[in-house]
Design a protein around this motif. Structure first.
Motif, PDB file in Angstrom:
ATOM      1  N   TYR A  11       1.258  -1.503   0.023  1.00 42.23           N
ATOM      2  CA  TYR A  11       0.126  -0.217   0.079  1.00 42.23           C
ATOM      3  C   TYR A  11       1.040   1.087  -0.368  1.00 42.23           C
ATOM      4  O   TYR A  11       2.285   1.210   0.322  1.00 42.23           O
ATOM      5  N   ALA A  12       0.239   2.119  -0.342  1.00 45.76           N
ATOM      6  CA  ALA A  12       0.736   3.520  -0.241  1.00 45.76           C
ATOM      7  C   ALA A  12       2.632   3.323   0.451  1.00 45.76           C
ATOM      8  O   ALA A  12       3.441   3.759   0.119  1.00 45.76           O
ATOM      9  N   THR A  41      -6.148  -9.485   6.829  1.00 43.02           N
ATOM     10  CA  THR A  41      -7.154  -9.047   5.577  1.00 43.02           C
ATOM     11  C   THR A  41      -6.538  -8.883   4.679  1.00 43.02           C
ATOM     12  O   THR A  41      -7.075  -9.424   3.994  1.00 43.02           O
ATOM     13  N   ARG A  45      -8.660 -10.842   1.428  1.00 43.69           N
ATOM     14  CA  ARG A  45      -8.799  -9.968   0.404  1.00 43.69           C
ATOM     15  C   ARG A  45      -8.704 -10.394  -1.162  1.00 43.69           C
ATOM     16  O   ARG A  45      -9.108 -10.376  -2.090  1.00 43.69           O
ATOM     17  N   ILE A  50     -11.050  -9.387  -4.122  1.00 42.65           N
ATOM     18  CA  ILE A  50     -11.811  -7.980  -3.830  1.00 42.65           C
ATOM     19  C   ILE A  50     -10.051  -7.425  -4.309  1.00 42.65           C
ATOM     20  O   ILE A  50     -10.662  -6.467  -4.493  1.00 42.65           O
ATOM     21  N   ALA A  52      -6.141  -7.204  -6.247  1.00 44.94           N
ATOM     22  CA  ALA A  52      -5.463  -7.831  -6.277  1.00 44.94           C
ATOM     23  C   ALA A  52      -3.653  -7.832  -5.732  1.00 44.94           C
ATOM     24  O   ALA A  52      -3.109  -7.256  -5.401  1.00 44.94           O
ATOM     25  N   ASP A  54       0.543  -7.196  -5.709  1.00 48.36           N
ATOM     26  CA  ASP A  54       1.367  -6.791  -6.843  1.00 48.36           C
ATOM     27  C   ASP A  54       1.613  -8.162  -7.498  1.00 48.36           C
ATOM     28  O   ASP A  54       2.540  -7.649  -8.399  1.00 48.36           O
TER      29      ASP A  54
END
Lengths: 300, 452
Positions: A11-12, A41, A45, A50, A52, A54
């Motif tokens: 994530y970012a 989680t 996901r 829900i 994808a 990386d």
């Protein structure tokens, strides 16, 4: 059944999953463990498509995971919710049809489940009129109605009172006996010992431990035993084949906790046998909870 | 594809079945017809409805005696006693409809006395009459014949004609004005109403956490699109029902009205035609009627019918539905993205401004500028830019829009809708799974470039 290979998810600002690989076998109850924010989680996901990854790949029954597998997966998220203003029957029917079930088939199965969980009178009630436990039951039905081959449950027992938690646990075990593979994400260790065949421990986006529960426990035993005897106190001298960890008086004798020098108890028993009347000997097996805490603390 | 239909079905049925929807569907046309009927009733019976006022003229100048003309609501009497006596009589009188008009000898500082405050219409009626009498008096004093005077005061009616390939036709400027106003207003309101419904629906799914269950079955884009289309269909259903109900009610209503008023066949037909344009048209109709009370009732009625005939109804309704639909699709996608980015409705405000600003800006500009200058440069640009086109174009359409401009505007609408939907979908797919995070514009910008 499910093969997760080198999954990376960024994530970012933070890495949620770093090169995580897992193997879930057909018919297993698989425990996904880890502290909050470890990446459980995120992984769930990804399995549910829900989000994808990386990089990395997931194979479902040997095939690369794709949207056609959605119908074979049932997912109960940790944060549960349904449409508040919608009738419960209508709502479950809607969710089942989104999973690809026909309307007639879904209704038939709903009847079965409503009776089984004794909520048949709730069919036309709106969700907002139900108690929290009832809502959870409704959501559980929505999760299993399409008879998924793979069930993914995120903290399934949170929000249930002990009676209903027991009911749900038994339903899960029955589904498992009928052939469903179950992935259970939780940090409640007692349910892990009770239900899971295999586990994986995820910590700070890495998998730090996985395997069968039995094997892990075996690997983590450290030759610690309880020994209890009747009669007057027997003084342990220096050349005993064990280390004495603790000693406590009982009603009619003493309880010792000791760590043997060998990998078994035999030499220790021989040491005691001539002197005291032994009433109980038990190996101290570390609980999953202990292993969990030890492992997490080790890594900081 | 099958799944998106399921979503549309749920979004549609769960709203259409609501009591509030059913209530609105029936109440609005009834209220509307009621209002319309009341206006007609008042216009037709205004003379009988108005209070009869008696104005006692105490004329010290002697110029006005027997020259004031009685109207439907005002009766003039000429004082037999002096002004002071009459004033005393008025003070004692309890008649609220009694007025005393005092005209001093030099006809300056004329006063109108009454027990209660005089109505503006009474004052202006008296003023007008006094002025006319004075004018005529002065002109006659200057040696102008009364017959010439009568001729000079002829009323001239201007009827605007538009030259088209088929020949001249009534321009129907008043009607165009009314229709433009009402359709633009309807689009403006419905964009807000249905857009907000989409936003609230998204927030509901997010806060109730059902979204995670649903997007484990369908793609976020399908869920978003299903919701937008479902609610859009609710909007179309609402409009369609309103139009049908309004036609039904006005047909019945006007049939009743016709019996009383005995209109000729031509007019009845025209009125029936007018009803087919539904709510929008009728409002314009009512509005125009008020502005035209100057003409005689008969003339006025004819004028309205003529102007209505000049409006291509099917064309206007089609355009209205097109601009409603695509304006809605364009804006509701943005509303959906906003809903997905926040955790509750109060947080939406910071993102709402850029959405509502162009709408409000267009609306104000349209109502004040475009409607008076439908063919100006600014009007052209407003009516082709997708964000402003639904409102601005609806204002222009009744005045006539060149085909190429319409085609340009419509294709840009479609392109704009595809663009905002694409943009919104990229924000939406990230937003709906993001909880407990205060989101700002920079964050939204990053989401656009996230991979799946």
């Amino acid at each position: 059944m499910l093969s997760i290979r080198n999954i990376v998810k960024q994530y970012a600002s933070q890495r949620a999953l770093d090169d995580v690989s897992l193997e879930v076998k057909q018919g297993q109850v698989f425990g996904l463990l880890g502290p909050n924010g470890a990446g459980k989680t995120s992984l769930i996901r990804i399995i549910n498509q829900i989000t994808a990854p990386d990089s990395g790949e997931i194979y479902f029954k040997g095939e690369k995971l794709n949207p056609s597998h959605i119908e074979h997966i049932g997912y109960l998220p940790e944060e549960r919710g349904l449409y508040k203003k919608m009738e419960i029957g209508e709502q479950i029917l809607y969710l089942a049809r989104l999973k690809g079930l026909s309307s007639a088939e879904a209704k038939k199965r709903m009847k079965y489940w409503f009776e089984k969980l004794e909520i048949q009178t709730w069919w036309n009630k709106k969700i907002e009129e139900l108690s929290k436990g009832m809502q959870q039951k409704a959501q559980f039905i929505a999760t299993v109605l399409h008879e998924p081959e793979l069930l993914i449950l995120d903290e399934p027992f949170s929000g249930f009172d002990p009676v209903n938690a027991e009911i749900i646990k038994n339903e899960l075990l029955e589904l498992n006996r009928k052939g469903s593979t179950i992935i259970l994400s939780t940090h409640r260790m007692e349910s892990v010992e009770e239900l899971c065949d295999s586990i994986a421990l995820i910590h700070k986006s890495h998998k730090i431990l996985d395997g069968e529960v039995k094997a892990i426990k075996k690997a983590y035993r450290n030759n610690t035993y309880f020994l209890e005897y009747e009669g007057p106190k027997f003084a342990v001298n220096g050349n005993a084949p064990f280390q004495l960890l603790s000693e406590a008086a009982t009603d009619d004798g003493f309880l010792l906790q000791l760590k043997t020098n060998d990998s078994d108890m035999n030499a220790t028993l021989q040491y005691f046998l001539p002197h005291v009347r032994i009433t109980r000997v038990q190996e101290v097996i570390p609980s999953m909870n202990d292993i969990f805490i030890e492992k997490v603390n080790q890594l900081g | 594809m099958n799944k998106i239909l399921l979503i549309i079905q749920r979004e549609y049925l769960s709203r259409v079945r609501k009591k509030s929807f059913i209530l609105m569907t029936f109440l609005v046309p009834i209220l509307f017809i009621g209002m319309y009927g009341l206006i007609i009733y008042f216009v037709m019976n205004s003379d009988e409805m108005a209070d009869k006022k008696t104005v006692i003229v105490a004329d010290d100048s002697g110029l006005f005696k027997n020259k004031m003309e009685n109207t439907a609501s005002i009766k003039f009497q000429y004082a037999t006693n002096s002004y002071a006596d009459e004033k005393q009589k008025l003070t004692k009188s309890e008649d609220e409809q009694l007025y005393l008009l005092h005209i001093p000898a030099d006809v300056k500082n004329v006063e109108l006395l009454s027990a209660k405050k005089s109505g503006a219409s009474t004052i202006s009626a008296v003023e007008n009459q006094l002025s006319t009498v004075m004018q005529n008096e002065r002109l006659r004093n200057a040696g102008i014949d009364t017959a010439v005077l009568a001729k000079a005061q002829e009323h001239i009616d201007v009827s605007a004609k538009q030259i088209t390939a088929e020949g001249e036709k009534d321009a129907g400027t008043f009607m165009a004005y009314g229709i433009g106003f009402v359709t633009a207003l309807l689009i403006y309101m419905s964009l807000f109403i249905y857009g907000a419904q989409v936003m609230r629906g998204v927030i509901e799914e997010k806060t109730s956490r059902i979204v995670e269950v649903i997007i484990s079955s369908v793609k976020p884009f399908q869920l978003m699109l299903g919701k937008i289309i479902g609610i859009g269909m609710v909007g179309l259903t609402q409009f369609l029902l309103w139009i049908i109900l309004t036609i039904g009610l006005t047909t019945v209503g006007s049939a009743v009205l016709m019996n009383g008023q005995k209109m000729d066949k031509n007019k009845t037909e025209a009125l029936m035609k007018s009803t087919t344009s539904g709510a929008a048209m009728s409002a314009a109709n009512g509005g125009t009627e008020i502005t035209m009370t100057a003409g005689s009732k008969q003339e006025m009625g004819m004028k309205i019918m003529q102007q209505l005939n000049a409006v291509p109804i099917a064309y206007t309704v089609t355009m209205f539905l097109f601009y409603f639909l695509f304006g809605y699709l364009l804006y509701s996608a943005i509303f959906a993205a906003v809903g997905s980015a926040v955790d509750n409705e109060t947080e939406t405000q910071q993102f709402m401004l850029p959405v509502t600003l162009p709408l409000i800006f267009t609306f104000i500009l349209s109502m004040n500028f475009v409607i008076n200058n439908p063919d100006s440069n600014i009007s052209f640009w407003l009516s082709v830019i997708p964000f402003t086109a639904p409102i601005a174009m609806m204002i222009r359409i009744p005045f006539g829009v060149p085909v190429w401009q319409l085609a340009l505007s419509m294709s840009l609408m479609v392109a704009g809708f595809l663009f905002t939907t694409w943009l919104a979908a990229r924000i939406y797919r990230v937003g709906i799974l993001m909880y407990g995070k205060k989101v700002n514009y920079r964050e939204l910008g990053k989401w656009l470039f996230y991979k799946e």
